[in-house]
Design a protein around this motif. Sequence first.
Motif, PDB file in Angstrom:
ATOM      1  N   GLY A  15     -56.955 -62.756 -55.145  1.00  0.00           N
ATOM      2  CA  GLY A  15     -56.869 -62.991 -56.581  1.00  0.00           C
ATOM      3  C   GLY A  15     -55.577 -62.490 -57.203  1.00  0.00           C
ATOM      4  O   GLY A  15     -55.359 -62.656 -58.409  1.00  0.00           O
ATOM      5  N   GLY A  16     -54.728 -61.859 -56.403  1.00  0.00           N
ATOM      6  CA  GLY A  16     -53.430 -61.416 -56.883  1.00  0.00           C
ATOM      7  C   GLY A  16     -53.426 -60.076 -57.595  1.00  0.00           C
ATOM      8  O   GLY A  16     -52.405 -59.670 -58.158  1.00  0.00           O
ATOM      9  N   TYR A  17     -54.579 -59.357 -57.561  1.00  0.00           N
ATOM     10  CA  TYR A  17     -54.624 -58.060 -58.245  1.00  0.00           C
ATOM     11  C   TYR A  17     -53.925 -56.990 -57.409  1.00  0.00           C
ATOM     12  O   TYR A  17     -53.245 -56.114 -57.955  1.00  0.00           O
ATOM     13  CB  TYR A  17     -56.087 -57.667 -58.505  1.00  0.00           C
ATOM     14  N   TYR A  18     -54.135 -57.013 -56.092  1.00  0.00           N
ATOM     15  CA  TYR A  18     -53.490 -56.095 -55.154  1.00  0.00           C
ATOM     16  C   TYR A  18     -52.769 -56.900 -54.083  1.00  0.00           C
ATOM     17  O   TYR A  18     -53.038 -58.096 -53.884  1.00  0.00           O
ATOM     18  CB  TYR A  18     -54.522 -55.196 -54.460  1.00  0.00           C
ATOM     19  N   THR A  19     -51.879 -56.223 -53.363  1.00  0.00           N
ATOM     20  CA  THR A  19     -51.289 -56.773 -52.129  1.00  0.00           C
ATOM     21  C   THR A  19     -51.903 -56.029 -50.956  1.00  0.00           C
ATOM     22  O   THR A  19     -52.570 -54.992 -51.128  1.00  0.00           O
ATOM     23  CB  THR A  19     -49.764 -56.582 -52.107  1.00  0.00           C
ATOM     24  N   PHE A  20     -51.677 -56.538 -49.747  1.00  0.00           N
ATOM     25  CA  PHE A  20     -52.199 -55.849 -48.569  1.00  0.00           C
ATOM     26  C   PHE A  20     -51.574 -54.461 -48.422  1.00  0.00           C
ATOM     27  O   PHE A  20     -52.237 -53.517 -47.968  1.00  0.00           O
ATOM     28  CB  PHE A  20     -51.956 -56.689 -47.303  1.00  0.00           C
ATOM     29  N   ASP A  21     -50.319 -54.322 -48.808  1.00  0.00           N
ATOM     30  CA  ASP A  21     -49.675 -53.002 -48.773  1.00  0.00           C
ATOM     31  C   ASP A  21     -50.367 -52.036 -49.730  1.00  0.00           C
ATOM     32  O   ASP A  21     -50.539 -50.853 -49.417  1.00  0.00           O
ATOM     33  CB  ASP A  21     -48.193 -53.122 -49.138  1.00  0.00           C
ATOM     34  N   ASN A  22     -50.765 -52.551 -50.911  1.00  0.00           N
ATOM     35  CA  ASN A  22     -51.499 -51.718 -51.865  1.00  0.00           C
ATOM     36  C   ASN A  22     -52.820 -51.242 -51.272  1.00  0.00           C
ATOM     37  O   ASN A  22     -53.192 -50.063 -51.396  1.00  0.00           O
ATOM     38  CB  ASN A  22     -51.804 -52.504 -53.151  1.00  0.00           C
ATOM     39  N   ILE A  23     -53.533 -52.135 -50.613  1.00  0.00           N
ATOM     40  CA  ILE A  23     -54.831 -51.791 -50.008  1.00  0.00           C
ATOM     41  C   ILE A  23     -54.654 -50.721 -48.935  1.00  0.00           C
ATOM     42  O   ILE A  23     -55.439 -49.758 -48.858  1.00  0.00           O
ATOM     43  CB  ILE A  23     -55.501 -53.049 -49.402  1.00  0.00           C
ATOM     44  N   ALA A  24     -53.613 -50.868 -48.112  1.00  0.00           N
ATOM     45  CA  ALA A  24     -53.344 -49.877 -47.063  1.00  0.00           C
ATOM     46  C   ALA A  24     -53.090 -48.502 -47.680  1.00  0.00           C
ATOM     47  O   ALA A  24     -53.600 -47.481 -47.195  1.00  0.00           O
ATOM     48  CB  ALA A  24     -52.154 -50.312 -46.219  1.00  0.00           C
ATOM     49  N   ALA A  25     -52.320 -48.470 -48.774  1.00  0.00           N
ATOM     50  CA  ALA A  25     -52.025 -47.201 -49.449  1.00  0.00           C
ATOM     51  C   ALA A  25     -53.283 -46.596 -50.063  1.00  0.00           C
ATOM     52  O   ALA A  25     -53.484 -45.369 -50.021  1.00  0.00           O
ATOM     53  CB  ALA A  25     -50.966 -47.429 -50.530  1.00  0.00           C
ATOM     54  N   LEU A  26     -54.154 -47.438 -50.611  1.00  0.00           N
ATOM     55  CA  LEU A  26     -55.398 -46.954 -51.221  1.00  0.00           C
ATOM     56  C   LEU A  26     -56.322 -46.333 -50.178  1.00  0.00           C
ATOM     57  O   LEU A  26     -56.906 -45.265 -50.396  1.00  0.00           O
ATOM     58  CB  LEU A  26     -56.119 -48.114 -51.938  1.00  0.00           C
ATOM     59  N   ILE A  27     -56.460 -46.999 -49.036  1.00  0.00           N
ATOM     60  CA  ILE A  27     -57.339 -46.477 -47.973  1.00  0.00           C
ATOM     61  C   ILE A  27     -56.793 -45.161 -47.430  1.00  0.00           C
ATOM     62  O   ILE A  27     -57.540 -44.207 -47.193  1.00  0.00           O
ATOM     63  CB  ILE A  27     -57.499 -47.517 -46.844  1.00  0.00           C
ATOM     64  N   LYS A  28     -55.476 -45.099 -47.248  1.00  0.00           N
ATOM     65  CA  LYS A  28     -54.856 -43.855 -46.792  1.00  0.00           C
ATOM     66  C   LYS A  28     -55.123 -42.727 -47.780  1.00  0.00           C
ATOM     67  O   LYS A  28     -55.432 -41.593 -47.382  1.00  0.00           O
ATOM     68  CB  LYS A  28     -53.351 -44.064 -46.612  1.00  0.00           C
ATOM     69  N   SER A  29     -55.042 -43.017 -49.055  1.00  0.00           N
ATOM     70  CA  SER A  29     -55.325 -42.027 -50.084  1.00  0.00           C
ATOM     71  C   SER A  29     -56.783 -41.593 -50.040  1.00  0.00           C
ATOM     72  O   SER A  29     -57.112 -40.422 -50.224  1.00  0.00           O
ATOM     73  CB  SER A  29     -54.991 -42.606 -51.455  1.00  0.00           C
ATOM     74  N   GLY A  30     -57.682 -42.539 -49.760  1.00  0.00           N
ATOM     75  CA  GLY A  30     -59.108 -42.215 -49.653  1.00  0.00           C
ATOM     76  C   GLY A  30     -59.396 -41.265 -48.518  1.00  0.00           C
ATOM     77  O   GLY A  30     -60.207 -40.336 -48.651  1.00  0.00           O
ATOM     78  N   PHE A  31     -58.719 -41.453 -47.393  1.00  0.00           N
ATOM     79  CA  PHE A  31     -58.916 -40.546 -46.259  1.00  0.00           C
ATOM     80  C   PHE A  31     -58.423 -39.142 -46.571  1.00  0.00           C
ATOM     81  O   PHE A  31     -58.979 -38.160 -46.080  1.00  0.00           O
ATOM     82  CB  PHE A  31     -58.190 -41.097 -45.019  1.00  0.00           C
ATOM     83  N   GLY A  32     -57.412 -39.051 -47.403  1.00  0.00           N
ATOM     84  CA  GLY A  32     -56.906 -37.737 -47.777  1.00  0.00           C
ATOM     85  C   GLY A  32     -57.920 -36.903 -48.522  1.00  0.00           C
ATOM     86  O   GLY A  32     -57.894 -35.662 -48.460  1.00  0.00           O
ATOM     87  N   SER A  33     -58.855 -37.547 -49.220  1.00  0.00           N
ATOM     88  CA  SER A  33     -59.845 -36.814 -50.013  1.00  0.00           C
ATOM     89  C   SER A  33     -61.128 -36.504 -49.244  1.00  0.00           C
ATOM     90  O   SER A  33     -61.972 -35.759 -49.738  1.00  0.00           O
ATOM     91  CB  SER A  33     -60.187 -37.603 -51.281  1.00  0.00           C
ATOM     92  N   THR A  34     -61.304 -37.069 -48.047  1.00  0.00           N
ATOM     93  CA  THR A  34     -62.553 -36.842 -47.305  1.00  0.00           C
ATOM     94  C   THR A  34     -62.367 -36.098 -45.983  1.00  0.00           C
ATOM     95  O   THR A  34     -63.347 -35.632 -45.397  1.00  0.00           O
ATOM     96  CB  THR A  34     -63.256 -38.181 -46.989  1.00  0.00           C
ATOM     97  N   SER A  35     -61.140 -35.968 -45.487  1.00  0.00           N
ATOM     98  CA  SER A  35     -60.923 -35.377 -44.157  1.00  0.00           C
ATOM     99  C   SER A  35     -61.385 -33.919 -44.084  1.00  0.00           C
ATOM    100  O   SER A  35     -62.000 -33.499 -43.094  1.00  0.00           O
ATOM    101  CB  SER A  35     -59.448 -35.486 -43.774  1.00  0.00           C
TER     102      SER A  35
END
Length: 454
Positions: free
Chosen positions: A46-66
């Motif tokens: 839908g053009g809201y995010y790019t795949f690079d944005n998604i990769a950065a978001l998931i990486k950020s999510g792992f930082g909060s749960t490790s």
Amino acid sequence: MNEIIVGILGFATIIGIVITLFKSKTLPNIAFIIFPSILALILVLGGYYTFDNIAALIKSGFGSTSKTAALFVFSVLYFGIMTDAGMFDVIIGKLMKFIGGNVIGVTVMTCIIALIGHLDGGGASTFLIVVPAMLPVYKKMHMRSTSLLQVSVLAMGVLNLMPWAGPTMRAASVLGMEASKLWNTLIPIQIFGVILALTHAVIVGIIEKKRGAGLNGALAKAESNVSVDEIYQTKTSELARPKLFWFNIVLTVSVIILLVIDIFPSYVPFMLGVAIAVLVNYPGAKQQKAIINSHAAPALMMCSTLMGAAVLMGILVKSVKVGDTEIASVVTCMADLIKMGLPSFLGTHLPIVIGILSVPLALAFDTDSYFYGMLPVMIGIGQSFGVDALSITIAMVVCRNCATFISPMVPATLLGVGLADVDIKDHIKNCFLWVWGFSILCMIFAIILGIMPL
């Protein structure tokens, strides 16, 4: 794609996860990966995010749960070793001989055993400690099994505030803070809750006594006149280490003290505790491997759930910057949708509203979807009304914890009622109003202390 559509898609994702988990179609760790991934793909197309944005978001999510994952793995291993070594069995045996055949003493001791047994933060392990140990006592003394569960679940709800317990760890992950720091804020409420749980146990004992329970009560039969030694027999195991009982007690107290003084990250005391406990109690690499493997399954399951939650947290909660512009997170879009229809007088008192509704909501939401799904949304709504995220988190953690083990969405609840041979609907019916009242009292206490604002 505009933010309204993103918010709607976010709600659809949460609803999909909740329904899937409610119907037991898959495990939480799978749902937390699949549904957010589908959402991410739609947002990219839908053009809201790019795949690079998604990769950065998931990486950020792992930082909060490790950090939370590390804490859970080593706390499960530590308390598993202590259980194998027989530390809890010795404590329970001594306590039961102390109270004898007193009905009120039995309910109070049930509460104390549940408090001690739930130090590991695991509902299943606590039920496995409390119910098999106490059910024969209740039957011999003609006390109801529903009362055993009622006393147990309220005590377990209080201890569930510990930093290594599931709800507190999940909430801390959402906030992006150390679980031990969140716990330090909750300690006064937890102390009040322990006192309340013991008081509740006394009341339940009085109710049971009025029914005629007891070795010599109105409900007693001739064959019920047995000694306390016959009622309770300490379990023995080839893994038990009775000679190391005091060593294990001192080690456990030391681990908890390290957590309280908060010098190290919360997982470090348990890492040290596991290393020392397994070296002393079970010398030899072969035996140590067997002990650790025996507790690997629950540790791996929770760890994988937390890793799945990292995907959920990243895609729904985290935000990403493109140049100088920050793209609104999915949760922010969801919060904006709710804000449109939420009266301002409710928004400014959101922690209290959440506190009052937490127990009924607990019956419909499992722990993961409640904290990883609802909490971020509530924080987003609260911030739009100027309400601090910590206040909302405290309301959700404290009040929801009280109801954890009456929820059919929590697997440990089903284990508990199965062990006690009680129907789930009878368990909920017997406990619901007590639990709800308990949670509201804890919330009022938090408000009086200023931990939760009005």
